[in-house]
Design an enzyme around this catalytic site. Structure first.
Site, PDB file in Angstrom:
ATOM      1  N   ASP A  30       0.827  -1.212   0.000  1.00 60.15           N
ATOM      2  CA  ASP A  30       0.000   0.000   0.000  1.00 60.15           C
ATOM      3  C   ASP A  30       0.859   1.260   0.000  1.00 60.15           C
ATOM      4  O   ASP A  30       1.956   1.273   0.560  1.00 60.15           O
ATOM      5  CB  ASP A  30      -0.921  -0.033   1.233  1.00 60.15           C
ATOM      6  CG  ASP A  30      -2.098   0.918   1.088  1.00 60.15           C
ATOM      7  OD1 ASP A  30      -2.348   1.416  -0.029  1.00 60.15           O
ATOM      8  OD2 ASP A  30      -2.765   1.171   2.108  1.00 60.15           O
ATOM      9  N   HIS A  47       2.369   3.200  -9.117  1.00 55.21           N
ATOM     10  CA  HIS A  47       2.132   1.769  -9.339  1.00 55.21           C
ATOM     11  C   HIS A  47       3.327   1.134 -10.056  1.00 55.21           C
ATOM     12  O   HIS A  47       3.731   0.018  -9.753  1.00 55.21           O
ATOM     13  CB  HIS A  47       0.853   1.556 -10.146  1.00 55.21           C
ATOM     14  CG  HIS A  47      -0.395   1.984  -9.413  1.00 55.21           C
ATOM     15  ND1 HIS A  47      -0.615   1.676  -8.087  1.00 55.21           N
ATOM     16  CD2 HIS A  47      -1.482   2.698  -9.812  1.00 55.21           C
ATOM     17  CE1 HIS A  47      -1.784   2.169  -7.705  1.00 55.21           C
ATOM     18  NE2 HIS A  47      -2.328   2.815  -8.732  1.00 55.21           N
ATOM     19  N   ASN A  78     -11.155  -2.840  -5.065  1.00 55.31           N
ATOM     20  CA  ASN A  78     -10.437  -1.854  -5.895  1.00 55.31           C
ATOM     21  C   ASN A  78     -11.180  -1.510  -7.194  1.00 55.31           C
ATOM     22  O   ASN A  78     -10.823  -0.552  -7.882  1.00 55.31           O
ATOM     23  CB  ASN A  78      -9.006  -2.318  -6.207  1.00 55.31           C
ATOM     24  CG  ASN A  78      -8.057  -2.181  -5.026  1.00 55.31           C
ATOM     25  OD1 ASN A  78      -7.152  -2.986  -4.851  1.00 55.31           O
ATOM     26  ND2 ASN A  78      -8.239  -1.151  -4.197  1.00 55.31           N
ATOM     27  N   TRP A  79     -12.260  -2.261  -7.506  1.00 53.07           N
ATOM     28  CA  TRP A  79     -13.088  -1.891  -8.665  1.00 53.07           C
ATOM     29  C   TRP A  79     -13.754  -0.535  -8.440  1.00 53.07           C
ATOM     30  O   TRP A  79     -14.274   0.064  -9.370  1.00 53.07           O
ATOM     31  CB  TRP A  79     -14.172  -2.950  -8.924  1.00 53.07           C
ATOM     32  CG  TRP A  79     -13.614  -4.284  -9.336  1.00 53.07           C
ATOM     33  CD1 TRP A  79     -13.596  -5.424  -8.587  1.00 53.07           C
ATOM     34  CD2 TRP A  79     -13.013  -4.625 -10.595  1.00 53.07           C
ATOM     35  NE1 TRP A  79     -13.012  -6.454  -9.296  1.00 53.07           N
ATOM     36  CE2 TRP A  79     -12.655  -5.987 -10.535  1.00 53.07           C
ATOM     37  CE3 TRP A  79     -12.736  -3.910 -11.770  1.00 53.07           C
ATOM     38  CZ2 TRP A  79     -12.034  -6.653 -11.590  1.00 53.07           C
ATOM     39  CZ3 TRP A  79     -12.128  -4.584 -12.820  1.00 53.07           C
ATOM     40  CH2 TRP A  79     -11.785  -5.927 -12.720  1.00 53.07           C
ATOM     41  N   ARG A  81     -12.317   2.076  -7.853  1.00 59.11           N
ATOM     42  CA  ARG A  81     -11.419   3.150  -8.334  1.00 59.11           C
ATOM     43  C   ARG A  81     -11.822   3.596  -9.733  1.00 59.11           C
ATOM     44  O   ARG A  81     -12.501   2.854 -10.453  1.00 59.11           O
ATOM     45  CB  ARG A  81      -9.978   2.641  -8.331  1.00 59.11           C
ATOM     46  CG  ARG A  81      -9.531   2.328  -6.916  1.00 59.11           C
ATOM     47  CD  ARG A  81      -8.058   2.145  -6.814  1.00 59.11           C
ATOM     48  NE  ARG A  81      -7.708   1.868  -5.429  1.00 59.11           N
ATOM     49  CZ  ARG A  81      -6.509   1.993  -4.921  1.00 59.11           C
ATOM     50  NH1 ARG A  81      -5.502   2.391  -5.686  1.00 59.11           N
ATOM     51  NH2 ARG A  81      -6.277   1.735  -3.656  1.00 59.11           N
ATOM     52  N   ARG A 198       2.042  -4.874   6.229  1.00 55.95           N
ATOM     53  CA  ARG A 198       1.343  -3.830   5.477  1.00 55.95           C
ATOM     54  C   ARG A 198       2.201  -2.570   5.508  1.00 55.95           C
ATOM     55  O   ARG A 198       2.661  -2.147   6.568  1.00 55.95           O
ATOM     56  CB  ARG A 198      -0.034  -3.514   6.040  1.00 55.95           C
ATOM     57  CG  ARG A 198      -0.744  -2.457   5.162  1.00 55.95           C
ATOM     58  CD  ARG A 198      -2.188  -2.210   5.518  1.00 55.95           C
ATOM     59  NE  ARG A 198      -2.807  -1.371   4.489  1.00 55.95           N
ATOM     60  CZ  ARG A 198      -4.060  -1.450   4.104  1.00 55.95           C
ATOM     61  NH1 ARG A 198      -4.862  -2.328   4.653  1.00 55.95           N
ATOM     62  NH2 ARG A 198      -4.533  -0.642   3.164  1.00 55.95           N
ATOM     63  N   ARG A 204      -4.884  -1.715   8.943  1.00 50.38           N
ATOM     64  CA  ARG A 204      -6.070  -2.543   8.716  1.00 50.38           C
ATOM     65  C   ARG A 204      -5.723  -3.633   7.709  1.00 50.38           C
ATOM     66  O   ARG A 204      -4.703  -3.564   7.027  1.00 50.38           O
ATOM     67  CB  ARG A 204      -7.254  -1.696   8.229  1.00 50.38           C
ATOM     68  CG  ARG A 204      -6.958  -0.882   6.982  1.00 50.38           C
ATOM     69  CD  ARG A 204      -8.169  -0.054   6.539  1.00 50.38           C
ATOM     70  NE  ARG A 204      -7.781   0.840   5.468  1.00 50.38           N
ATOM     71  CZ  ARG A 204      -7.336   2.095   5.646  1.00 50.38           C
ATOM     72  NH1 ARG A 204      -7.250   2.597   6.858  1.00 50.38           N
ATOM     73  NH2 ARG A 204      -6.963   2.839   4.623  1.00 50.38           N
ATOM     74  N   GLU A 217       1.998 -13.383  12.488  1.00 53.15           N
ATOM     75  CA  GLU A 217       2.562 -12.172  13.094  1.00 53.15           C
ATOM     76  C   GLU A 217       2.247 -11.014  12.151  1.00 53.15           C
ATOM     77  O   GLU A 217       2.387 -11.141  10.925  1.00 53.15           O
ATOM     78  CB  GLU A 217       4.077 -12.319  13.262  1.00 53.15           C
ATOM     79  CG  GLU A 217       4.478 -13.348  14.299  1.00 53.15           C
ATOM     80  CD  GLU A 217       3.987 -12.998  15.701  1.00 53.15           C
ATOM     81  OE1 GLU A 217       4.043 -11.808  16.085  1.00 53.15           O
ATOM     82  OE2 GLU A 217       3.531 -13.917  16.409  1.00 53.15           O
TER      83      GLU A 217
END
Ligand code: IPE
Ligand code: IPE
Ligand code: MG
Length: 250
Positions: A30, A47, A78-79, A81, A198, A204, A217
């Site tokens: 992310d 990206h 993500n659709w 977007r 993340r 999240r 973990e």
């Protein structure tokens, strides 16, 4: 003289019995948009740089002896977007597979897809299928890419397939246990998830590997994904090695 087949040295174990190197690491990649925004660039540039980070992390994971690396590349949410960004992401996937497939195959990496990539443009879906088929026999490492993946949807599909088997009399509902549900998920053939990372300072799971993360973990880092690299991945592995996993014991 008896010749014995060379065996892989067993991995060293932590006092709690886990392996020092996680067998299966998953990453929520992310922060591409914010990385680009901070540089006054279009999100597509973020990206693109993110795909470079994925390449570096795959190399580092292979060198460290991680058996499976799972990357969250496109969620079922993500659709939402704008179409232009979705097209950019598809284009990047097309480019990535086109340019990386030979290298992946040569390095003995098996490509696996989590989620329903059939919903993607037909040429991209076909390319993905061919890449999966071509690398299916590779055994050195698995790269799992989550495409149009959502964990709740994955659990719904698993429930449906078990229910269909039960309704047709092939399966006793009482026989359904955790192992059977685990095996029915898209990750069924992968090692148990040890470490979930993340990036970008968001805390999240965004519908990623909810079942599989039960005892993984968790590691949240502030680095934006395009800035993440082999060194950052190795740092994450060191953090993991220092964790004590209890699995409910004491
Ligand atoms: C992650 O970066 C890539 C995908 C979700 C495909 P983002 O595009 O979510 O970047 P941010 O979170 O907006 O910075
Ligand atoms: C999660 O990131 C999906 C991927 C990294 C592919 P998002 O950026 O879509 O998640 P939210 O919207 O911040 O929860
Ligand atoms: Mg994001």
């Amino acid at each position: 003289m008896i010749l014995r087949a060379a065996r892989k040295a067993p991995q060293p174990e932590t006092p709690a019995g886990g392996t020092v190197v996680p067998r299966h690491v998953a990453v929520i990649m992310d922060g591409n948009g914010r990385w680009a925004q901070a540089r006054g660039l279009p999100r597509a540039a973020g990206h693109r740089q993110g795909a470079e980070a994925a390449r570096k992390v795959l190399r580092a994971a292979g060198e460290a002896g991680v058996e499976c690396l799972t990357l969250y590349a496109f969620s079922s949410e993500n659709w939402r977007r704008p179409e232009g960004e979705i097209n950019d992401l598809m284009g990047l996937l097309r480019f990535y597979i086109g340019s990386e497939l030979n290298a992946l195959h040569k390095e003995g990496i098996r490509l696996k897809i989590l989620g329903d990539h059939k919903a993607f443009k037909a040429d991209v879906a076909k390319m993905v299928d061919e890449a999966v088929a071509r690398t299916a026999g590779n055994e050195r490492m698995t790269l799992a890419i989550a495409l149009n993946y959502g964990s709740r949807g994955e659990i719904v599909s698993a429930a449906r397939s078990l229910a269909a088997r039960a309704a047709s009399g092939q399966l006793d509902p009482e026989a359904i246990d955790e192992a059977m549900i685990d095996a029915s998920l898209d990750t069924g053939a992968l090692p148990p998830l040890d470490l979930l990372i993340r990036t970008s300072g968001e805390y999240r799971l965004s519908n990623f590997l909810l079942w599989q993360a039960a005892y993984a973990e968790l590691l949240f880092v502030d680095t934006l994904w395009p800035d993440f690299d082999g060194e950052a991945f190795n740092m994450a592995l060191r953090t993991y090695a220092g964790r004590e996993r209890r699995f409910g014991g004491r």
